[in-house]
Design an enzyme around this catalytic site. Structure first.
Site, PDB file in Angstrom:
ATOM      1  N   HIS A 252     -29.554   9.982  18.227  1.00 24.71           N
ATOM      2  CA  HIS A 252     -28.930   9.102  16.987  1.00 24.71           C
ATOM      3  C   HIS A 252     -28.767   7.764  17.403  1.00 24.71           C
ATOM      4  CE1 HIS A 252     -27.286  13.084  15.496  1.00 24.71           C
ATOM      5  NE2 HIS A 252     -27.158  13.317  16.811  1.00 24.71           N
TER       6      HIS A 252
ATOM      7  N   GLU B 251     -25.896   9.606  21.001  1.00 23.01           N
ATOM      8  CA  GLU B 251     -25.626   8.603  20.180  1.00 23.01           C
ATOM      9  C   GLU B 251     -25.910   7.282  21.156  1.00 23.01           C
ATOM     10  OE1 GLU B 251     -25.111   8.142  17.056  1.00 23.01           O
ATOM     11  OE2 GLU B 251     -23.867   9.933  16.378  1.00 23.01           O
TER      12      GLU B 251
ATOM     13  N   HIS C 256     -32.488  11.927  14.754  1.00 21.24           N
ATOM     14  CA  HIS C 256     -31.727  12.567  13.595  1.00 21.24           C
ATOM     15  C   HIS C 256     -32.303  12.498  12.245  1.00 21.24           C
ATOM     16  CE1 HIS C 256     -27.128  12.587  11.707  1.00 21.24           C
ATOM     17  NE2 HIS C 256     -27.755  13.945  11.890  1.00 21.24           N
TER      18      HIS C 256
ATOM     19  N   ASP D  48     -31.519   7.224  11.214  1.00 17.65           N
ATOM     20  CA  ASP D  48     -31.146   6.916  12.673  1.00 17.65           C
ATOM     21  C   ASP D  48     -32.063   7.815  13.707  1.00 17.65           C
ATOM     22  OD1 ASP D  48     -29.184   8.965  12.033  1.00 17.65           O
ATOM     23  OD2 ASP D  48     -28.440   8.635  13.954  1.00 17.65           O
TER      24      ASP D  48
END
Length: 193
Positions: A36, A124, A163, A173
């Site tokens: 992500h 992330e 993602h 993303d």
């Protein structure tokens, strides 16, 4: 030399910040890594807003966008900051709440799979769709992926995705600024994965 495994899913190379936004994996399976990108507020880097979001401590008065997302109960297993620092919010043996409504074609089992949080790890990377990610971030992501692949035998390069690919109508993303070819080259050069 094989990396020493921790008895649980906490990576020794990451700073630990515990998120309440997780629960048990229903089958204990880990076979997918979802990459992500996040920036809070959008397009801004640094600060503690991402940590605050993942720990349900976002202060809505700090930015108008925060009022729109403060109600969310989300997390990721890991966050990689712009300088390469890794922060882990959820034990990788647990289910983090990162993928949302999503599905993925599992080429090995030849089936579409939903409920991706059940069997995926979410990482992330601090960034957005237009700002190039840093070398330090790619280095950290490669190290995290290597650690995960050593820990979970079902996980290999074919089971690393974005993602955007698992939620294409909702998410973009990590976006076009993420250099998948460079990541693949670095991951391949780091070992036999």
């Amino acid at each position: 030399m094989k990396e020493k495994q921790a008895p649980d899913g906490w990576w020794e190379s990451a700073r630990k910040v515990v998120s309440p936004n997780c629960d048990a994996r229903p089958m204990g399976e880990v076979s997918l890594l979802v990459v992500h990108a996040i920036s809070l507020p959008p397009g801004k880097f640094s600060g503690d807003a991402i940590e605050a979001l993942f720990t349900n401590n976002l202060v809505v008065d700090e930015h108008p966008f925060f009022a729109e997302i403060a109600h969310l109960r989300v997390s990721a297993h890991l966050l990689i900051r712009r300088n390469g620092e890794c922060i882990q919010f959820v034990d990788t043996d647990q289910r983090a709440w990162h993928a949302g409504r999503s599905c993925w074609w599992d080429a090995l089992s030849r089936e579409w799979r939903g409920a991706l949080n059940d069997f995926s790890v979410g990482i992330e990377v601090e960034g957005d769709d237009v700002t190039p990610f840093t070398k330090a971030q790619y280095n950290a992501l490669v190290e995290a992926a290597r650690w995960l692949m050593a820990r979970y035998p079902q996980l290999d390069r074919s089971r690393i995705t974005s993602h955007a690919r698992v939620a294409p109508l909702r998410k973009t993303d990590p976006g076009p600024a993420f250099d998948w070819a460079y990541f693949d080259q670095r991951l391949s050069a780091s070992g036999k994965y």
